[in-house]
Motif scaffolding. Structure first.
Motif, PDB file in Angstrom:
ATOM      1  N   SER A  44      96.882   8.783  32.156  1.00  0.00           N
ATOM      2  CA  SER A  44      97.648   8.986  31.078  1.00  0.00           C
ATOM      3  C   SER A  44      98.363  10.431  30.947  1.00  0.00           C
ATOM      4  O   SER A  44      99.461  10.376  30.646  1.00  0.00           O
ATOM      5  CB  SER A  44      96.605   8.715  29.813  1.00  0.00           C
ATOM      6  N   ILE A  45      97.689  11.418  31.298  1.00  0.00           N
ATOM      7  CA  ILE A  45      98.280  12.705  31.059  1.00  0.00           C
ATOM      8  C   ILE A  45      99.438  12.824  32.311  1.00  0.00           C
ATOM      9  O   ILE A  45     100.454  13.304  31.977  1.00  0.00           O
ATOM     10  CB  ILE A  45      97.266  13.756  31.344  1.00  0.00           C
TER      11      ILE A  45
ATOM     12  N   GLY B 173     111.787   9.080  34.362  1.00  0.00           N
ATOM     13  CA  GLY B 173     111.698   7.428  34.551  1.00  0.00           C
ATOM     14  C   GLY B 173     110.562   7.132  35.780  1.00  0.00           C
ATOM     15  O   GLY B 173     110.265   7.969  36.638  1.00  0.00           O
ATOM     16  N   CYS B 174     110.531   5.844  35.663  1.00  0.00           N
ATOM     17  CA  CYS B 174     109.548   4.999  36.621  1.00  0.00           C
ATOM     18  C   CYS B 174     108.286   5.931  36.651  1.00  0.00           C
ATOM     19  O   CYS B 174     107.585   6.087  37.715  1.00  0.00           O
ATOM     20  CB  CYS B 174     109.915   5.102  37.921  1.00  0.00           C
ATOM     21  N   TYR B 175     108.044   6.358  35.371  1.00  0.00           N
ATOM     22  CA  TYR B 175     106.686   7.416  35.215  1.00  0.00           C
ATOM     23  C   TYR B 175     105.465   6.503  35.724  1.00  0.00           C
ATOM     24  O   TYR B 175     104.696   7.365  36.268  1.00  0.00           O
ATOM     25  CB  TYR B 175     106.475   7.733  33.796  1.00  0.00           C
TER      26      TYR B 175
ATOM     27  N   ARG C 292     105.504   6.321  39.769  1.00  0.00           N
ATOM     28  CA  ARG C 292     105.486   7.978  40.255  1.00  0.00           C
ATOM     29  C   ARG C 292     104.230   8.318  40.074  1.00  0.00           C
ATOM     30  O   ARG C 292     103.416   8.990  40.787  1.00  0.00           O
ATOM     31  CB  ARG C 292     106.343   8.715  39.597  1.00  0.00           C
ATOM     32  N   ALA C 293     103.320   7.953  39.025  1.00  0.00           N
ATOM     33  CA  ALA C 293     101.950   8.513  38.762  1.00  0.00           C
ATOM     34  C   ALA C 293     101.087   7.969  39.796  1.00  0.00           C
ATOM     35  O   ALA C 293     100.341   8.496  40.222  1.00  0.00           O
ATOM     36  CB  ALA C 293     101.435   8.188  37.058  1.00  0.00           C
ATOM     37  N   ASN C 294     101.156   6.756  39.839  1.00  0.00           N
ATOM     38  CA  ASN C 294     100.295   5.983  41.047  1.00  0.00           C
ATOM     39  C   ASN C 294     100.709   6.590  42.241  1.00  0.00           C
ATOM     40  O   ASN C 294      99.766   6.625  43.296  1.00  0.00           O
ATOM     41  CB  ASN C 294     100.593   4.353  40.903  1.00  0.00           C
TER      42      ASN C 294
END
Length: 308
Positions: free
Chosen positions: A151-152, A161-163, A166-168
């Protein structure tokens, strides 16, 4: 009457001198004396003359072709001075116009470079670079980023964008980097298809091929932009950057600058090295580097034969 006979040859006595024909000269039988090593053999009753010292032909300076005198003459030539000052000024301007790439500042750590290109992929640098430094400040190692709360991380990546994707990708990339870090001598196959130019230099036709093996091909999320960046900035032991043909316009600008600055060559995307760089090429390159959105289009590349 008896037939004519050839007269017999009369034997000459030792005291008589041989008859010398006026049409021929005597052969000079005196010994050949080399001025570099030996002296002539002494006659009877004469003392032998000492041999002259050997001449050092390698270190002997030719007065007619003195390199110092030639350099002094050419440095006083007004035409030479004019071209030298012009090139010196152009290369100073070219060095000042060097493209600033975040990949170059983190080239000593391939993991940081991969994180940076993940954020820069299809994103402007003015948005991605501040987020990159924020992530590096909170999670400075691959293990720390692999354990980052989803979440952070999504909140930080939201402006790009595409957050969620990108995080994964960042967490998976960091975990895979810990399990199997890249090694320069361990090349992994790449399954990414690419288009390469035809063998003819100025042919617009292309052919399908596969990206060459790299040490980071096994890591998740490593597309052509990440592979090109790694080969250009991280592999410093060889001239790997000379074999990269990127499609990203920022990498293209950097390679055009590097080829002209360090190799004195004119390099164009999808073509490669064309010829030695000239003054007009340096001026055009400097103008292109000062205009980030001004780069060579595909149509203009094939007009090159008419401008050489």
């Amino acid at each position: 009457m008896s037939p004519p006979r050839t007269p017999k040859r009369r034997r000459t006595k030792d005291t008589e001198k041989p008859v010398v024909s006026p049409y021929f000269s005597m052969v000079n039988t005196s010994p050949v004396v080399s001025p570099y090593r030996f002296s002539a053999a002494p006659h009877d009753g004469e003392k032998p003359s000492p041999c002259p010292p050997l001449r050092d032909l390698e270190n002997e300076v030719d007065e007619d072709n003195d390199p110092d005198e030639y350099d002094e003459k050419i440095t006083q030539d007004p035409l030479f001075l004019f071209h030298f000052r012009t090139l010196f000024d152009l290369y100073q301007r070219l060095y000042a116009a060097k493209p600033i790439m975040i990949q170059e500042s983190v080239a000593d750590d391939p993991w940081k470079l991969l994180v940076a290109v993940t954020l820069l992929n299809k994103t402007a640098g003015k948005l991605a670079v501040p987020v990159f430094y924020t992530i590096m400040k909170q999670w400075p190692t691959p293990w720390a980023l692999s354990q980052a709360p989803h979440s952070i991380l999504v909140d930080l990546l939201h402006p790009l964008g595409c957050y969620d994707i990108r995080a994964n990708r960042l967490t998976c990339l960091s975990s895979a980097y810990l399990l199997d870090p890249p090694c320069v001598t361990d090349l992994r196959p790449t399954n990414i298809p690419i288009t390469v130019p035809n063998a003819h230099l100025h042919s617009p036709e292309t052919q399908r091929s596969r990206y060459p093996p790299t040490p980071i091909s096994h890591l998740p999320g490593t597309g052509p932009y990440a592979l090109d960046s790694y080969r250009i900035f991280c592999i410093q032991e060889s001239d790997e950057w000379k074999h990269v043909m990127p499609s990203d316009k920022e990498l293209v600008r950097f390679l055009r600058w590097k080829w002209a600055m360090y190799e004195r060559k004119l390099w164009l995307p999808d073509i490669g090295v064309v010829r030695n760089v000239r003054e007009n090429d340096l001026r055009e390159l400097i103008n292109d580097l000062h205009s980030p959105h001004n780069f060579i289009s595909k149509e203009a590349r094939y007009l090159l034969p008419y401008t050489m």
